[in-house]
Design a protein around this motif. Structure first.
Motif, mmCIF file in Angstrom:
data_model
loop_
_atom_site.group_PDB
_atom_site.id
_atom_site.type_symbol
_atom_site.label_atom_id
_atom_site.label_comp_id
_atom_site.label_asym_id
_atom_site.label_seq_id
_atom_site.Cartn_x
_atom_site.Cartn_y
_atom_site.Cartn_z
ATOM 1 N N GLY A 43 36.009 22.153 65.089
ATOM 2 C CA GLY A 43 37.176 21.642 65.303
ATOM 3 C C GLY A 43 38.015 22.051 66.379
ATOM 4 O O GLY A 43 38.973 21.435 67.115
ATOM 5 N N GLY A 44 37.386 23.035 67.183
ATOM 6 C CA GLY A 44 37.833 23.540 68.322
ATOM 7 C C GLY A 44 37.896 22.515 69.591
ATOM 8 O O GLY A 44 38.707 22.664 70.460
ATOM 9 N N SER A 45 37.060 21.459 69.658
ATOM 10 C CA SER A 45 37.166 20.551 70.687
ATOM 11 C C SER A 45 38.388 19.781 70.714
ATOM 12 O O SER A 45 39.098 19.625 71.760
ATOM 13 N N ALA A 46 39.195 19.464 69.708
ATOM 14 C CA ALA A 46 40.328 18.934 69.754
ATOM 15 C C ALA A 46 41.585 19.801 69.997
ATOM 16 O O ALA A 46 42.650 19.502 70.469
ATOM 17 N N LEU A 47 41.272 21.022 69.423
ATOM 18 C CA LEU A 47 42.351 22.111 69.587
ATOM 19 C C LEU A 47 42.548 22.819 71.044
ATOM 20 O O LEU A 47 43.430 23.478 71.072
ATOM 21 N N PHE A 48 41.377 22.864 71.722
ATOM 22 C CA PHE A 48 41.305 23.565 72.988
ATOM 23 C C PHE A 48 41.041 22.383 73.950
ATOM 24 O O PHE A 48 39.926 22.203 74.101
ATOM 25 N N GLU A 49 42.024 22.370 74.902
ATOM 26 C CA GLU A 49 42.066 21.173 75.771
ATOM 27 C C GLU A 49 43.152 21.161 76.785
ATOM 28 O O GLU A 49 44.002 21.459 76.585
ATOM 29 N N ILE A 50 42.255 21.164 78.157
ATOM 30 C CA ILE A 50 43.163 20.956 79.505
ATOM 31 C C ILE A 50 42.385 19.791 80.008
ATOM 32 O O ILE A 50 41.339 20.269 80.548
ATOM 33 N N PRO A 51 42.650 18.822 80.456
ATOM 34 C CA PRO A 51 42.015 17.736 81.022
ATOM 35 C C PRO A 51 41.795 18.013 82.436
ATOM 36 O O PRO A 51 42.740 18.543 83.119
ATOM 37 N N VAL A 52 40.850 17.555 83.165
ATOM 38 C CA VAL A 52 40.617 17.665 84.546
ATOM 39 C C VAL A 52 41.711 16.901 85.204
ATOM 40 O O VAL A 52 42.371 16.122 84.714
ATOM 41 N N GLU A 53 41.747 17.007 86.647
ATOM 42 C CA GLU A 53 42.893 16.393 87.453
ATOM 43 C C GLU A 53 42.548 15.165 87.519
ATOM 44 O O GLU A 53 41.316 14.656 87.499
ATOM 45 N N GLY A 54 43.566 14.195 87.312
ATOM 46 C CA GLY A 54 43.643 13.048 87.259
ATOM 47 C C GLY A 54 43.519 12.273 85.755
ATOM 48 O O GLY A 54 43.526 11.035 85.782
ATOM 49 N N VAL A 55 43.409 13.211 84.745
ATOM 50 C CA VAL A 55 43.641 12.583 83.503
ATOM 51 C C VAL A 55 44.583 13.291 82.693
ATOM 52 O O VAL A 55 44.725 14.326 82.983
ATOM 53 N N ASN A 56 45.343 12.380 81.829
ATOM 54 C CA ASN A 56 46.057 13.021 81.002
ATOM 55 C C ASN A 56 46.063 13.161 79.600
ATOM 56 O O ASN A 56 44.872 12.678 78.978
#
Ligand SMILES: Nc1ncnc2c1ncn2[C@@H]1O[C@H](COP(=O)(O)OP(=O)(O)OP(=O)(O)O)[C@@H](O)[C@H]1O
Ligand SMILES: O=C(O)[C@H](O)CO
Ligand SMILES: [Mg+2]
Length: 415
Positions: A122-135
């Motif tokens: 479940g960690g994939s959905a819960l832990f995220e900051i997108p790379v530059e240029g993506v929101n």
């Protein structure tokens, strides 16, 4: 004289107990003898329980920490830890907010600091900051598209890792020069550490080329913006990380072996990566039972043949059931009339499909009992209605939510 049913319930209970996060975390921490200056970062569906267990064990050695889990999955405060809940399976604004808090916590650490990273599915959905240029909106769209595409979890996470500033080993880079000890509860068959929760602190074995192949294979129509952002390769080597798997379907199977041996059975693990259609797995298991009954192969009786994995069901009917219930009901057809034999299958999370059962249990009499009640097994299977059929012959295994999640345990007992 053996009581197969009693033994089956004991194997189920004790082997699931062996992968409960609390016990597994503390057993591992005991071996590690960590010093002070510990910062906990826990992500995934089992994050709260893993963090609570670590904090109870390490006490004041823990300086601070953060828990990021799915909505409804935290159970109150834990001293010196911040607790957050966020969106799953699609990430939301709380995913980003809490991940930023986690980064704040670790980014200025020194060499003598330790991050205890507690990872669960479940960690994939819960832990995220997108790379530059993506929101966030972009990530939500891509996640939704991937989840519906038919891609498996390794493929889904391959794409996610290359759009993220924390997945695919990137989190470990942010923690440098501090050291990370990762304890991982695996929900991925084969225990691929770079796939579990998208491996934030594990060297990534997937590449931008793999991403390209997946986009082609599933005919994904990604926006120009996303395609443009897919240009950063993930770290392939990390010097500051040590990782241990503390629970997995492999561990459940190994525990089941020990328990069955103690109960006097000859044992073998047939596989820990069962992943075919549930009905087919059931037919195959029945064939093994017949071999046992007719020729005492592959093991001398009494025997326990153990499998782990996660089968699939392409639901076409309107009934109620789950992959484990469907597997055993399918198996029941092939063992009809045999004495002193049983097949059980359960989800270790205690929930099999959208039902209140963990799975099912059948023997050589199951089909006869169903027939006496006027229930046609073929019809039931075609309608994916295994729950009601098993319920009518005392064939459901009900454990309630177990607090762990490491795929499914399936076994045969033969006397
Ligand atoms: N009537 C049914 N009969 C058999 N299987 C079903 C039925 N309805 C749904 N399923 C199966 O149940 C699966 C979902 O079950 P479950 O919630 O246990 O998933 P899971 O993979 O364990 O999820 P998680 O990792 O979140 O625990 C679906 O993928 C579907 O194939
Ligand atoms: O979070 C995820 O990516 C899945 O649960 C697999 O670990
Ligand atoms: Mg489940």
């Amino acid at each position: 004289m053996k009581n197969l049913r009693e033994d089956a319930f004991r194997i189920i209970k004790n082997s699931i107990d062996s992968v409960l996060p609390e016990k597994a975390v503390q057993q591992e921490l005991e071996k590690m003898s960590l010093e002070d200056n510990i910062h906990i970062v826990a992500i995934g569906k089992a994050a709260w329980r893993m963090a609570k267990s670590a904090k109870d064990f390490l006490k004041d050695k823990v300086k601070n920490g953060i828990v990021i889990t799915k909505y409804g999955h935290s159970q109150g405060t834990i001293e010196s830890l911040q607790i957050y809940e966020a969106g799953h399976p699609i990430p939301d604004e709380n995913t980003i907010k809490s991940t930023k808090k986690a980064i704040e916590l670790v980014q200025n650490l020194r060499e003598n600091d330790v991050v205890l990273f507690l990872v669960s599915g479940g960690g994939s959905a819960l832990f995220e900051i997108p790379v530059e240029g993506v929101n966030l909106e972009d990530i939500k769209n891509v996640t939704d598209m991937l989840l519906k595409s038919g891609a498996n979890i390794v493929e889904i996470n391959t794409v996610r890792k290359h759009l993220s500033r924390v997945k695919g080993g990137n989190f470990a880079k942010l923690v440098e020069p501090a050291k990370i000890y990762s304890l991982v509860l695996s929900d991925v068959l084969g225990d691929r550490l770079d796939s579990i929760a998208s491996g934030p602190a594990y060297p990534d074995s997937t590449t931008l080329e793999d991403v390209e192949k997946i986009i082609k294979k599933y005919d994904l129509t990604l926006s120009e913006k996303i395609l443009h952002a897919l240009k950063n390769e993930t770290p392939k080597h990390l010097d500051n990380v040590e990782t241990r798997i503390i629970g997995s379907v492999t561990k459940v199977c190994e525990s089941a072996v020990k328990i069955a041996q103690n109960l006097g059975y000859n044992t073998m693990i047939l596989t820990t990566t069962l992943d075919c259609e549930a009905k087919e797995a059931g037919s195959f298991l029945a064939a093994i039972v017949r071999e046992e009954k007719e020729r005492e192969r592959p093991l001398n009786t009494p025997c326990a043949i153990i499998l782990g994995g996660e089968t699939v069901v392409h639901v076409r009917g309107k009934g109620k059931g789950g992959r484990n219930q469907e597997l055993v009901l399918s198996a029941a057809r092939g063992i009809k009339g045999y004495q002193e034999v049983l097949i059980a299958s359960v989800g270790t999370d205690g929930t099999d499909g959208p039902t209140d059962a963990a799975g099912g249990i059948v023997d050589g009499e199951t089909v006869n009992r169903l027939q006496e009640k006027g229930i046609d097994v073929e019809k039931v299977l075609n309608n994916n209605d295994s729950y009601h059929a098993l319920q009518s012959v005392d064939g459901l295994v009900i454990t309630g939510p177990t607090g762990t999640n490491v795929n499914d345990l399936t076994f045969i007992l033969c006397n």
